[in-house]
Design an enzyme around this catalytic site. Structure first.
Site: not given
Ligand SMILES: Cc1ncc(COP(=O)(O)O)c(C=O)c1O
Length: 397
Positions: A130, A210, A245
């Protein structure tokens, strides 16, 4: 004049694609780029369990006062249990969570903690990953290195992964996607996690898991496999958890950083540092999303409803993956795309090249990200044959 020298930088390419998609007049256009779960109608719905919890909060919430730098203790306990399991021996005194604004906030808190308390350590990130992983740790001043993850043949290159991490300096941090690897969709098997664990032990690496998609791969409990294995086998570990999610709480910014330490005393020292780091970053985390999660997880009827809703999102992804491969099989393309059924979560590295992705966009108004990453949930089952024939047509030489 102060701002004359400020340069414009390019924005997130996915948001650029969104704009192109919205302005595209083609009736059968498909948006497979953005990283959120979408239902059959292309919406990212509010879960019923969330709506019910919000109704409860509207009646019963008594204050909007600050909740403290660690956030709500009950939310933190419930998330730690969700991740490590109710029977984890770490719950007594070796593990605790700090509430954060989403998974991104939890990662940023971890990054600040590493930068200030483990100076000189680099963080190893999968190639690919990511994109925010890279920019976020760099912004916090943690040097970023990369380990091999997806090889040229569009699958996990386990030997490459082991080889790169075997060279990592002792004490470095390694960031791992607990499940539903973003962007590829390729996860490690239980055997591969165990193999990786051996390298982590040998190189004395600190894992940062993560965990942004718990419940989207195999199920709530099954998806916690890697985190629980590491928590059982290693004295120290960091885990970031996102409720974006699995609770559909994206904009409510709900997540947590779980620290696992060798002793209760060390955990308290880490938590004192995290409180200071959080204080400097955002003072207190936002409360609403975490209050919703807390109510859902502590109310048996709502928890059952949420688990059912999460399972139906997971089943939908699973079904779409199978249906897409079946539709591609009708064009004699099963072999080329069978891996889509082995991938997990909302993303797929389809194996399409950047040139094929461009043709899909230009000729068929199907929008994916450059390296062939598709958000599987963007597929509408009524259009699956249309998608398969467009893919077949760009696969023809
Ligand atoms: C791999 C990964 N880590 C962390 C996140 C962070 O998500 P959020 O900050 O929206 O909770 C995402 C969101 O797309 C992700 O795909």
């Amino acid at each position: 004049m102060h701002f004359q020298g400020v340069k414009t930088v390019p924005g997130d390419p996915i948001f650029g694609l969104q704009e192109l998609y919205h302005n595209d007049p083609a009736p059968g256009k498909m948006e497979l780029a953005l990283g959120v779960y979408k239902d059959e109608h292309g919406n990212t719905p509010i879960l019923n369990s969330v709506k019910l919890a919000e109704r409860h909060l509207q009646e019963h919430e008594r204050s909007k006062s600050y909740i403290g730098s660690h956030g709500d203790p009950l939310f933190n306990e419930l998330i730690t249990r969700l991740v490590l399991g109710d029977d984890s021996p770490l719950l007594a005194q070796r593990a605790a969570a700090t509430q954060a604004p989403g998974g991104t906030g939890a990662l940023r808190l971890a990054a600040d903690f590493i930068a200030h308390n483990l100076p000189g350590r680099s963080i190893w990130i999968s190639d690919p990953s990511w994109p925010i992983h890279q920019t976020l740790f760099a912004a916090a001043g943690v040097p970023v290195r990369h380990y091999t993850y997806i090889g040229d043949t569009n699958q996990v290159d386990m030997d490459g992964l082991i080889a790169t991490l075997s060279q990592a300096p002792k004490g470095d941090v390694v960031l791992l996607h607990a499940c539903c690897h973003n962007p590829s969709g390729f996860d490690l098997t239980a055997q591969e996690w165990t193999r990786l664990l051996e390298v982590i032990k040998r190189r004395e690496l600190l894992p940062l898991l993560d965990f942004a998609y718990q419940g989207f791969a195999e199920g709530l409990e099954q998806d916690a496999f890697a985190g629980r294995l590491f928590a059982e086998q290693l004295p120290e570990l960091l885990i970031t958890h996102s409720c974006s999610k699995n609770f559909g709480l994206y904009r409510e910014r709900t997540g947590a950083l779980i620290a696992c330490a060798a002793t209760g005393e060390q955990l308290q020292a880490i938590r004192s540092q995290l409180a200071v780091a959080a204080r400097n970053l955002w003072s207190n985390p936002p409360s609403h999303g975490a209050a919703v999660v807390t109510h859902i997880l502590s109310n048996p009827a709502l928890r059952t409803e949420w688990t059912r809703e999460l399972e139906s999102m997971r089943q939908r992804i699973f079904g779409l993956r199978h249906d897409l491969v079946e539709a591609l099989a009708a064009h004699d393309l099963r072999q080329l795309f069978e891996h889509i059924t082995r991938q997990r979560g909302i993303f797929s590295y389809t194996g399409l090249s950047a040139a094929q992705v461009k043709r899909l966009q230009d000729e068929f108004s199907i929008y994916m990200v450059g390296r062939g990453r598709a958000n599987i949930t963007g597929i509408n089952s009524a259009h699956i044959d249309q998608l398969a024939s467009a893919i077949a047509s760009v696969c023809e030489e």
